[in-house]
Structure formats: C-alpha cells, structure tokens
Design an enzyme around this catalytic site. Sequence first.
Site, PDB file in Angstrom:
ATOM      1  N   PRO A   2       0.863  -1.148   0.017  1.00  0.00           N
ATOM      2  CA  PRO A   2       0.011  -0.070  -0.087  1.00  0.00           C
ATOM      3  C   PRO A   2       0.763   1.288  -0.014  1.00  0.00           C
ATOM      4  CG  PRO A   2      -0.824  -1.592   1.574  1.00  0.00           C
ATOM      5  CD  PRO A   2       0.543  -1.975   1.087  1.00  0.00           C
ATOM      6  N   GLU A   3       0.697   2.117  -1.114  1.00  0.00           N
ATOM      7  CA  GLU A   3       1.286   3.409  -1.171  1.00  0.00           C
ATOM      8  C   GLU A   3       0.496   4.438  -0.470  1.00  0.00           C
ATOM      9  OE1 GLU A   3       3.118   3.671  -4.970  1.00  0.00           O
ATOM     10  OE2 GLU A   3       3.457   1.669  -4.988  1.00  0.00           O
ATOM     11  N   HIS A  89      -4.428 -14.304  10.398  1.00  0.00           N
ATOM     12  CA  HIS A  89      -3.713 -13.119   9.760  1.00  0.00           C
ATOM     13  C   HIS A  89      -4.178 -11.828  10.397  1.00  0.00           C
ATOM     14  CE1 HIS A  89      -1.983 -15.795   7.238  1.00  0.00           C
ATOM     15  NE2 HIS A  89      -2.713 -16.019   6.477  1.00  0.00           N
ATOM     16  N   ARG A 107       1.559 -11.126   5.554  1.00  0.00           N
ATOM     17  CA  ARG A 107       2.989 -11.191   5.727  1.00  0.00           C
ATOM     18  C   ARG A 107       3.625 -10.705   6.818  1.00  0.00           C
ATOM     19  NH1 ARG A 107       5.103  -9.400  -0.184  1.00  0.00           N
ATOM     20  NH2 ARG A 107       7.018 -10.429   0.593  1.00  0.00           N
ATOM     21  N   ARG A 151      21.405  15.008  -6.278  1.00  0.00           N
ATOM     22  CA  ARG A 151      21.541  13.639  -6.180  1.00  0.00           C
ATOM     23  C   ARG A 151      21.841  12.921  -7.453  1.00  0.00           C
ATOM     24  NH1 ARG A 151      18.785  15.391  -1.992  1.00  0.00           N
ATOM     25  NH2 ARG A 151      18.194  14.186  -0.152  1.00  0.00           N
TER      26      ARG A 151
END
Length: 271
Positions: A2-3, A89, A107, A151
């Site tokens: 998830p972002e 879970h 996970r 950078r």
Amino acid sequence: MPELPEVEVTRRSFADRIAGARVQGVRLGKPLRWPLGVAPASLVGRAVLGVRRRGKYLLIDLSDGLLLLHLGMSGSVQFALALPEPGPHDHFDLATDRGVLRLHDPRRFGAVVHAADEADPVAVKLLGHLGVEPLTEAFDLRAFAAGLKSRQAPIKQVLLAGQLVVGVGNIYASEALFLAGIRPTTRASRLGPARVARLHAAIRTVLSRALAVGGSTLKDFSNAQGQTGYFQLETMVYDRAGEPCRVCATPVRSIRQGQRSTFFCPVCQRP
C-alpha cells in the site's frame, strides 16, 4: 505494498467514525515487524482524538500518546461495529465503544507502535527521515529542484527513497515519470528546470487521481470499509510490459531497479 493513496484512502474510510471513541480493549495476535511497546491493557480507557497520516503511516492520536500504524507489504485495516472472530492473519484489534479497528496482515511486515508523542525517539526513528508531503504546500518546486540537483542516483530511486518527497511509491513513481516524459534511469542531477517542473506537477496529478479513484488494488487492498481501488485500471505504463503505450503504441518496457520492477515507454520518456 500500500502506497500513499491507499493509506490516505484507508484513513478517510474510518477516521470520522472512530474519532471520539474510547478504547475498551486491545488484542494482539502473532508478533509484527515491531512490538507495540506498551502493555495492551494500558491503552484501555484512552480516547481516540483523531487519525492523521504521515507518509505511509497512520497516526492514531489518543488522549494520552499515539499509535503509529503501518500496513507493511500486504496489510489492510477494517473498522466496524462488530467483526468476526480473528483469523490467523488478524494481528491487532483495537476495540472501542464505536467499533473495532483490526489490522489484517498475511506477511506480518506491518506494525502498530505506541509513542508518547511525535518527539518520542520511537516516533522520530520511524518518521524523522521522511520528506515533505506531496499534496501540501510544503512540496515546494524550488526546494524539490535543489534536492534533485544534489543527487546522483537514478530519478526513480530518488523518488522511492522518500527523503525529498514522501509516499511516491513504485506504482506512482512509474506513472509520474511517464507523465513528465522522463526515463526512470535518468540521473536526478541531470534534470533541468523544465523537466523538474513537469515532474513536480506530475507527482501531484498522479497522486490526486489515485486518491479520487480509491487507490490501486493489485492484489488484496481494500479500505476500512472493504472497498477496493481502481487506479490500476488506468495506468499508462505500470504493470503493462509488452503492451502498447497508450500514447505512441510502442511496447512498454520493464527493467529492475533496486529489486523493484520499473515500467516505461522508450519513446515517450527521454533519458
């Protein structure tokens, strides 16, 4: 994983409903990435003041302290008046007088961590390195340009690092770079003012669009009400290797950068 859009969509899906609730109990399942940091029983009786977001973290403000919740690679939360018995879970339940907030994480890379406040060393360790929020006024074009100029890494890796601007994860970095016409492998310091300005605008555009359609559901993401996102249905390059570019019909290419898949159009995106 998830972002930013998925985390913000999740926040909006339960923040108003849990605000003002009082904690009645806490259940922990299997150990997560980091320990809670306090005895679960010590949270009972505290009020939930609100829910904020910082990068990919949800910050649940309590009348005493706060909880930092991270969804990890595959986590999601539910919030409802009543939930079924926890499954294998389901690793964290925050039971309140307005419903139960549950973290589901197959996970177990996610976490729920207690901190006294944002100055607590625990919170500083998790949040202190994060860049500015891309959908706020703090995302200043001149500061972004100056940061890129210093950078030498490929631009996509700079975006993923989250030190200049936070929350531009793998999906949205690929999409923003396509919209800006920039090859993901281009060294960040090589970008001139015009391309930096296009990228700055593209990041805002892509993330705003993702929020509007509920984020991306590539595997099993859903918000706290069980609703999925739809941004993946309209991506220009992400996960479209070998398919024709939606602009020029050239096959989209895929490479590996930092052990993540990167997608781009070799014609529309210049080195």
